[in-house]
Motif scaffolding. Structure first.
Motif, PDB file in Angstrom:
ATOM      1  N   LEU A  48      -9.932  -8.851   0.187  1.00 39.52           N
ATOM      2  CA  LEU A  48      -9.929  -7.451  -0.232  1.00 39.52           C
ATOM      3  C   LEU A  48     -10.542  -7.270  -1.613  1.00 39.52           C
ATOM      4  O   LEU A  48     -10.399  -8.141  -2.476  1.00 39.52           O
ATOM      5  N   PRO A  49     -11.179  -6.122  -1.853  1.00 33.81           N
ATOM      6  CA  PRO A  49     -11.621  -5.821  -3.218  1.00 33.81           C
ATOM      7  C   PRO A  49     -10.423  -5.541  -4.118  1.00 33.81           C
ATOM      8  O   PRO A  49      -9.341  -5.190  -3.631  1.00 33.81           O
ATOM      9  N   PRO A  50     -10.580  -5.676  -5.427  1.00 35.85           N
ATOM     10  CA  PRO A  50      -9.446  -5.452  -6.339  1.00 35.85           C
ATOM     11  C   PRO A  50      -8.832  -4.073  -6.146  1.00 35.85           C
ATOM     12  O   PRO A  50      -9.529  -3.064  -6.021  1.00 35.85           O
ATOM     13  N   GLY A  51      -7.496  -4.047  -6.096  1.00 34.84           N
ATOM     14  CA  GLY A  51      -6.769  -2.787  -6.027  1.00 34.84           C
ATOM     15  C   GLY A  51      -6.744  -2.108  -4.676  1.00 34.84           C
ATOM     16  O   GLY A  51      -6.139  -1.027  -4.554  1.00 34.84           O
ATOM     17  N   PHE A  52      -7.340  -2.686  -3.660  1.00 33.22           N
ATOM     18  CA  PHE A  52      -7.336  -2.067  -2.332  1.00 33.22           C
ATOM     19  C   PHE A  52      -5.912  -2.080  -1.791  1.00 33.22           C
ATOM     20  O   PHE A  52      -5.321  -3.139  -1.597  1.00 33.22           O
ATOM     21  N   PRO A  53      -5.301  -0.898  -1.550  1.00 29.24           N
ATOM     22  CA  PRO A  53      -3.869  -0.865  -1.229  1.00 29.24           C
ATOM     23  C   PRO A  53      -3.562  -1.113   0.244  1.00 29.24           C
ATOM     24  O   PRO A  53      -4.246  -0.610   1.138  1.00 29.24           O
ATOM     25  N   CYS A  54      -2.507  -1.872   0.475  1.00 29.15           N
ATOM     26  CA  CYS A  54      -1.989  -2.125   1.817  1.00 29.15           C
ATOM     27  C   CYS A  54      -0.617  -1.472   1.942  1.00 29.15           C
ATOM     28  O   CYS A  54       0.220  -1.593   1.046  1.00 29.15           O
ATOM     29  N   VAL A  55      -0.411  -0.788   3.054  1.00 29.98           N
ATOM     30  CA  VAL A  55       0.877  -0.165   3.350  1.00 29.98           C
ATOM     31  C   VAL A  55       1.576  -1.077   4.352  1.00 29.98           C
ATOM     32  O   VAL A  55       1.177  -1.162   5.515  1.00 29.98           O
ATOM     33  N   SER A  56       2.588  -1.769   3.897  1.00 31.01           N
ATOM     34  CA  SER A  56       3.228  -2.809   4.703  1.00 31.01           C
ATOM     35  C   SER A  56       4.528  -2.314   5.315  1.00 31.01           C
ATOM     36  O   SER A  56       5.426  -1.856   4.589  1.00 31.01           O
ATOM     37  N   LYS A  57       4.633  -2.386   6.630  1.00 30.65           N
ATOM     38  CA  LYS A  57       5.922  -2.125   7.254  1.00 30.65           C
ATOM     39  C   LYS A  57       6.884  -3.261   6.910  1.00 30.65           C
ATOM     40  O   LYS A  57       6.478  -4.417   6.756  1.00 30.65           O
ATOM     41  N   VAL A  58       8.140  -2.909   6.785  1.00 28.59           N
ATOM     42  CA  VAL A  58       9.173  -3.875   6.414  1.00 28.59           C
ATOM     43  C   VAL A  58       9.754  -4.497   7.683  1.00 28.59           C
ATOM     44  O   VAL A  58       9.940  -3.830   8.706  1.00 28.59           O
ATOM     45  N   TRP A  59      10.031  -5.772   7.599  1.00 24.63           N
ATOM     46  CA  TRP A  59      10.611  -6.561   8.690  1.00 24.63           C
ATOM     47  C   TRP A  59      11.789  -5.825   9.332  1.00 24.63           C
ATOM     48  O   TRP A  59      12.699  -5.363   8.647  1.00 24.63           O
ATOM     49  N   ASP A  60      11.757  -5.735  10.663  1.00 26.03           N
ATOM     50  CA  ASP A  60      12.827  -4.987  11.334  1.00 26.03           C
ATOM     51  C   ASP A  60      14.162  -5.714  11.314  1.00 26.03           C
ATOM     52  O   ASP A  60      15.182  -5.143  11.710  1.00 26.03           O
ATOM     53  N   ARG A  61      14.209  -6.945  10.841  1.00 27.53           N
ATOM     54  CA  ARG A  61      15.502  -7.607  10.616  1.00 27.53           C
ATOM     55  C   ARG A  61      16.318  -6.801   9.589  1.00 27.53           C
ATOM     56  O   ARG A  61      17.549  -6.863   9.574  1.00 27.53           O
ATOM     57  N   ILE A  62      15.622  -6.016   8.779  1.00 26.06           N
ATOM     58  CA  ILE A  62      16.283  -5.238   7.737  1.00 26.06           C
ATOM     59  C   ILE A  62      16.474  -3.785   8.165  1.00 26.06           C
ATOM     60  O   ILE A  62      17.414  -3.121   7.723  1.00 26.06           O
ATOM     61  N   THR A  63      15.611  -3.287   9.045  1.00 26.19           N
ATOM     62  CA  THR A  63      15.647  -1.856   9.380  1.00 26.19           C
ATOM     63  C   THR A  63      16.246  -1.542  10.751  1.00 26.19           C
ATOM     64  O   THR A  63      16.437  -0.363  11.069  1.00 26.19           O
ATOM     65  N   ALA A  64      16.537  -2.545  11.559  1.00 26.76           N
ATOM     66  CA  ALA A  64      17.106  -2.305  12.895  1.00 26.76           C
ATOM     67  C   ALA A  64      18.625  -2.384  12.840  1.00 26.76           C
ATOM     68  O   ALA A  64      19.190  -3.416  12.464  1.00 26.76           O
ATOM     69  N   ARG A  65      19.297  -1.307  13.211  1.00 23.82           N
ATOM     70  CA  ARG A  65      20.755  -1.361  13.246  1.00 23.82           C
ATOM     71  C   ARG A  65      21.253  -2.277  14.367  1.00 23.82           C
ATOM     72  O   ARG A  65      22.293  -2.923  14.253  1.00 23.82           O
ATOM     73  N   ARG A  66      20.490  -2.322  15.442  1.00 23.72           N
ATOM     74  CA  ARG A  66      20.840  -3.185  16.578  1.00 23.72           C
ATOM     75  C   ARG A  66      19.572  -3.887  17.025  1.00 23.72           C
ATOM     76  O   ARG A  66      18.494  -3.281  17.100  1.00 23.72           O
ATOM     77  N   PHE A  67      19.643  -5.182  17.334  1.00 23.31           N
ATOM     78  CA  PHE A  67      18.491  -5.909  17.846  1.00 23.31           C
ATOM     79  C   PHE A  67      18.118  -5.370  19.221  1.00 23.31           C
ATOM     80  O   PHE A  67      18.993  -5.181  20.079  1.00 23.31           O
ATOM     81  N   ASN A  68      16.828  -5.137  19.439  1.00 23.53           N
ATOM     82  CA  ASN A  68      16.398  -4.694  20.766  1.00 23.53           C
ATOM     83  C   ASN A  68      16.330  -5.890  21.718  1.00 23.53           C
ATOM     84  O   ASN A  68      16.785  -6.988  21.381  1.00 23.53           O
TER      85      ASN A  68
END
Length: 303
Positions: free
Chosen positions: A75-95
């Motif tokens: 990537l060129p300097p400063g090119f921003p990435c929007v990263s989804k967070v691991w669903d181990r942290i955001t899932a109330r129940r495992f699918n």
């Protein structure tokens, strides 16, 4: 591409992810064997309309320092990435995904585990990818039945989690439960300078309806994700649109909502990271070209 010069400088368009063979001849002009994400990312970042990118695969497994180092080199300097967070942290129940093994279907003991987030997700970014950490998206998939908290419980849980996070990164929250889009939820986001994610999703109010809520600009930046036409199931979009080589079903309503969002962030002004998914219209680069053409005062492309 002259269209890129008409996009406001505080607006960054990009796509949810980038490893699609259907973009050959459009975004990619080199041959690739398999996914080759780092090599493709280098060419992706040279496409004139792309000024951000989503790392959606991080939802399933946080990227390692080695992977992030490869991305940073591409990537060129400063090119921003929007990263989804691991669903181990955001899932109330495992699918029921096979990757959970005997945990499938069980309640997740690591839901909103701030220490796990800081160690497993944030740590590698802080060490080797800080220059490209545009924002972390906590995507909370639809919670149902006993897993759906009351609005008051949700606000308390989210508030307790966000107050544990380091302030030198940017965070955004994406809900998939319309009933949790309350002013109290917005107040929590504002208190922690966390962005609301404007999402076009099958069970959510439109981005335009989210814009009408008084609290949805809760930080000095915002994130929008054009994912699906409201009312269309994800699996149906995959079946309809693969291999994602052209626009197959234009969504003028979603486009107008995104253009309205652009007008609003220019007025404020704040930075907007606007990501488009192939499953919205069939070809994310084509959707972004259409939006850029509309901003330039031209006719939007539909094919």
């Amino acid at each position: 591409m002259a269209l890129g010069r008409r996009i406001p400088p505080n607006v960054r368009f990009g796509t949810s992810t980038w490893t699609y063979d259907g973009w050959a001849g459009e975004v990619y002009h080199r041959p690739y064997r398999g996914a080759q994400p780092a090599r493709r990312l280098e060419e992706y970042a040279r496409y004139p309309l792309f000024r951000a990118v989503g790392i959606d695969s991080a939802f399933y497994d946080p990227p390692s320092e080695e992977v992030l180092t490869e991305y940073a080199r591409a990537l060129p300097p400063g090119f921003p990435c929007v990263s989804k967070v691991w669903d181990r942290i955001t899932a109330r129940r495992f699918n029921q995904d096979a990757r959970w093994g005997n945990l499938a279907g069980l309640r997740n003991p690591d839901f909103l585990n701030a220490d796990l987030f800081k160690e497993a997700v944030l740590g590698p970014y802080a060490r080797v990818f800080r220059d490209h950490a545009g924002a972390f998206v906590f995507e909370f998939q639809a919670m149902r039945g006993k897993d759906l908290p009351s609005s008051a419980q949700w606000v308390d849980e989210l508030d307790a989690f966000l107050q544990q996070l380091p302030r030198d990164f940017r965070y955004a929250v994406e809900l998939r439960n319309p009933e949790l889009l309350t002013e109290a939820h917005g107040a929590v986001l504002t208190r922690h300078s966390v962005a609301h994610v404007f999402n076009s999703w099958n069970e959510m109010p439109s981005i335009g309806e989210q814009l009408d809520l008084p609290w949805t600009f809760s930080a000095r930046f915002t994130v929008a994700r054009g994912l699906l036409r409201p009312g269309r199931a994800y699996a149906d979009a995959v079946k309809l649109f693969e291999p994602y080589d052209r626009i197959r079903d234009p969504q003028p309503g979603v486009r107008q909502d995104l253009l309205r969002l652009v007008s609003e962030v220019v007025r404020r002004p704040i930075e907007a990271l606007i990501l488009v998914n192939n499953r919205l219209e069939g070809n994310a680069p084509g959707t972004i070209r259409a939006l850029a053409a509309a901003l330039a005062g031209g006719e939007p492309e539909v094919s």
